[in-house]
Design a protein around this motif. Structure first.
Motif: not given
Length: 627
Positions: A503-514, A517-521
């Motif tokens: 699992c990989k967080c989409p562009p604009g997010f970061r996290g473990d993907g599972i 996934c938190e929004d990136v400011d």
């Protein structure tokens, strides 16, 4: 089913084999395990013999606490007479009552224990010997043996030495807890169970015959279903014995045997002067065996159940219909090949061997782990003799115990057949409650933890703590176990279809993907929209950037540009620059070529003008200059 005792039949079988020079006469005692879990002084695993009545829990385990009553220690009387009860109290183990052997039938001891509330009965042998099989009484007075078929608790005979140790522990105030284990009482090598029913067509032998006929009727549906779907392979068997040559001319052999004393059965009424004879039973046994042989050859072996049950209903001895004519009517009504069946039966009066009955006599002798068949009726499952009550539920449970783990048909996993271990705490296996997916797989013996296959998507992992969807279609099942979020009509996922796992967080997010996934400011972290004319605004899963001064923002290049260039997006703008540069280069090259050409023309004209007047120049007179 016959009134002849097991020892007498074993002797007659031995006589038959002895005529050929050897005698096996081997009866195998079927056993299960008894595991003492407390006290420590007795802790261990012991063998016990399964009783041939009640309902052994084939494929299962029973946990209980042993009680040795202070009165009625042989269990021959009702325990209520001594005000003794073995009913299980809330929060306590079920009671396994220990009684001593002797003074009455084993079945009566079990019946009294069951009525007092015992969950199982242990019978202590009264002598130091190898374990024996506790059987039902061979002769019972009318009305007094009806209880035998009502016994439902399991029974076991234990050795005298083990019984003495248990009694000592109980007398010292210690609790004795044991597990009765039948999980390995029957072999379970593969996905098909092979079983035989050693039976007899005689219907005038009392309660045993009545119970057998009722069993055939009750079990027919389940047997045919299992056979049609290929879960089982069933073979009916018939016991006969050989009349020694010295007795061939006696009234007994003539009335009980066919083919000149080769195949015999007991007289139904034990009276040679009335009713049907033993030879009538042998002939009907042969017809049943031949019916199976012909039906099996045509691919319909399950029709045997229809024939034997229909014959029992339509052609009973009590109505004087136990005849060949009635049998033919039943065969014809079932659409079986009557001609082939008659050819198989042959001539019962001929002084020749009958191939079918000869094979049956050979099969009676035990081979390998299976002993001689000496009790009628006898069920043999995966080459091991079944012990216990001949009822639909009990036999079906035993057959289910013969399947390899996880290969049982659905009928074996029904509520009345076994306990679903996956219902409690999911069996300790991995589970995704939100998607209703579990790695717990219920089996007849318990449960296994295996990552499942759901809608052609295979989950991989240890089955206990982790299972993960894999393959190209994994995102269709619970988003592949990855994070997924939506806000204001926007949906983002950490599952990528062209990836077989992970699992990989989409562009604009970061996290473990599972799990998240938190929004990136991007604005606060100054990752985008940082040009001088830019004004940044963060949105969920991305950002917005606006330019001042009428300029337009190019997200691909993260720059502000004029109106015309702003209308060009990334690749088009660069392409335009390349085209303009190319055009400028070509124009410059053309200008250079034209200018060079004019310069060359001017030089040539001046040179030629020195030698001849040109058309567009006036003629000039020669001038001579002295040097």
């Amino acid at each position: 089913m016959v009134k002849m005792g097991a020892r007498k039949l074993s002797f007659l079988l031995c006589v038959w084999v002895f005529l050929f020079g050897f005698c096996y006469g081997r009866f195998v005692v079927e056993k299960n395990n008894l595991k003492v879990t407390y006290p420590k002084s007795l802790k261990g695993t012991y063998e016990c013999a399964i009783g041939n009545f009640g309902v052994p829990k084939y494929g299962g385990v029973m946990v209980g606490s042993v009680v040795y009553p202070k009165a009625n220690q042989k269990g021959c009387k009702s325990f209520s007479d001594a005000d003794i009860s073995f009913q299980t109290k809330p929060g306590s183990y079920p009671t396994f009552v220990l009684v001593d052997r002797g003074d009455c039938f084993f079945t009566l001891k079990a019946w009294n224990a069951q009525n007092a509330g015992a969950a199982a009965i242990l019978v202590a042998d009264d002598r130091s010997e190898t374990l024996i099989t506790m059987d039902t009484p061979e002769e019972m007075n009318a009305g007094k043996g009806d209880y035998v078929e009502k016994i439902t608790i399991p029974s076991a005979l234990i050795s005298k030495s083990l019984a003495d140790k248990i009694k000592d522990a109980l007398s010292n105030g210690e609790m004795v807890n044991i597990n009765l284990d039948w999980t390995e009482a029957l072999p379970h090598p593969d996905e098909r169970v092979e079983y035989e029913l050693w039976t007899n067509s005689n219907d005038e032998c009392g309660p045993k015959c009545d119970n057998l006929i009722e069993f055939l009727k009750d079990f027919k549906g389940a047997a045919q279903l299992l056979e049609r779907k290929g879960f089982t392979q069933f073979t009916p068997r018939y016991i006969t014995w050989y009349c020694p040559e010295a007795f061939l001319l006696t009234k007994q052999c003539k009335s009980q045997c066919i083919n000149h004393g080769r195949y015999c059965a007991p007289d139904p009424e034990q009276d040679f002067s009335k009713g049907y004879d033993g030879k009538d039973v042998v002939i009907q046994n042969l017809r049943q065996a031949c019916f199976y042989k012909v039906a099996n050859a045509s691919g319909n072996p399950w029709q045997w159940w229809d024939y034997v049950t229909d014959f029992a209903i339509r052609c009973p001895m009590k109505d004087s219909k136990f005849t060949e004519e009635c049998s033919d009517q039943v065969i014809t009504s079932l659409g079986a090949d009557l001609k082939k069946i008659k050819e198989c039966v042959g001539d019962p009066h001929a002084d020749v061997d009958n191939p079918v009955l000869k094979a049956e006599q050979g099969a009676q002798i035990g081979k390998g782990s299976r002993g001689d068949v000496t009790i009628l009726p006898t069920l043999v499952i995966n080459d091991r003799q079944y012990r216990g009550k001949l009822s639909r539920a009990a036999v079906l449970k035993a057959i289910c115990a013969g399947f390899q783990e996880t290969t049982e048909p659905s009928i074996c996993l029904s509520q009345d057949m076994e306990t679903n271990e996956c219902l409690e705490n999911n069996g300790g296996c991995w589970q995704d409650k939100s998607a209703n997916i579990t790695a717990c797989r219920d089996t007849f013996r318990g449960r296994v933890c295996e990552c499942p296959v759901v809608q052609n998507v295979k989950f991989v992992g240890d089955g206990y703590t982790h299972c993960e969807a894999s393959g190209a279609l994994r995102c269709s099942i619970n988003n592949g176990g990855c994070w997924k979020g939506s806000q204001e009509g926007k949906v983002f996922s950490a599952c990528i279809d062209d990836h077989t796992k992970g699992c990989k967080c989409p562009p604009g997010f970061r996290g473990d993907g599972i799990n998240k996934c938190e929004d990136v400011d991007e604005c606060e972290e100054k990752l985008k929209c940082q040009c001088p004319q830019c004004k940044c605004k963060d949105i969920w899963g991305g950002y917005e950037c606006k330019c001042s001064g009428g300029l337009f923002y190019s997200k691909e290049n993260d720059v502000c540009m004029g109106k015309y260039t702003a209308s060009m997006s990334g690749g088009n703008f660069i392409g335009l620059i390349i085209i303009v540069a190319a055009v400028a280069g070509i124009a410059g090259y053309a200008f250079y070529k034209i200018r060079i050409q004019r310069y060359m023309d001017s030089e040539i004209r001046q040179i030629m003008a020195q030698y001849m007047p040109l058309d567009n120049q006036p003629e000039v007179p020669n001038e001579h200059h002295d040097i």
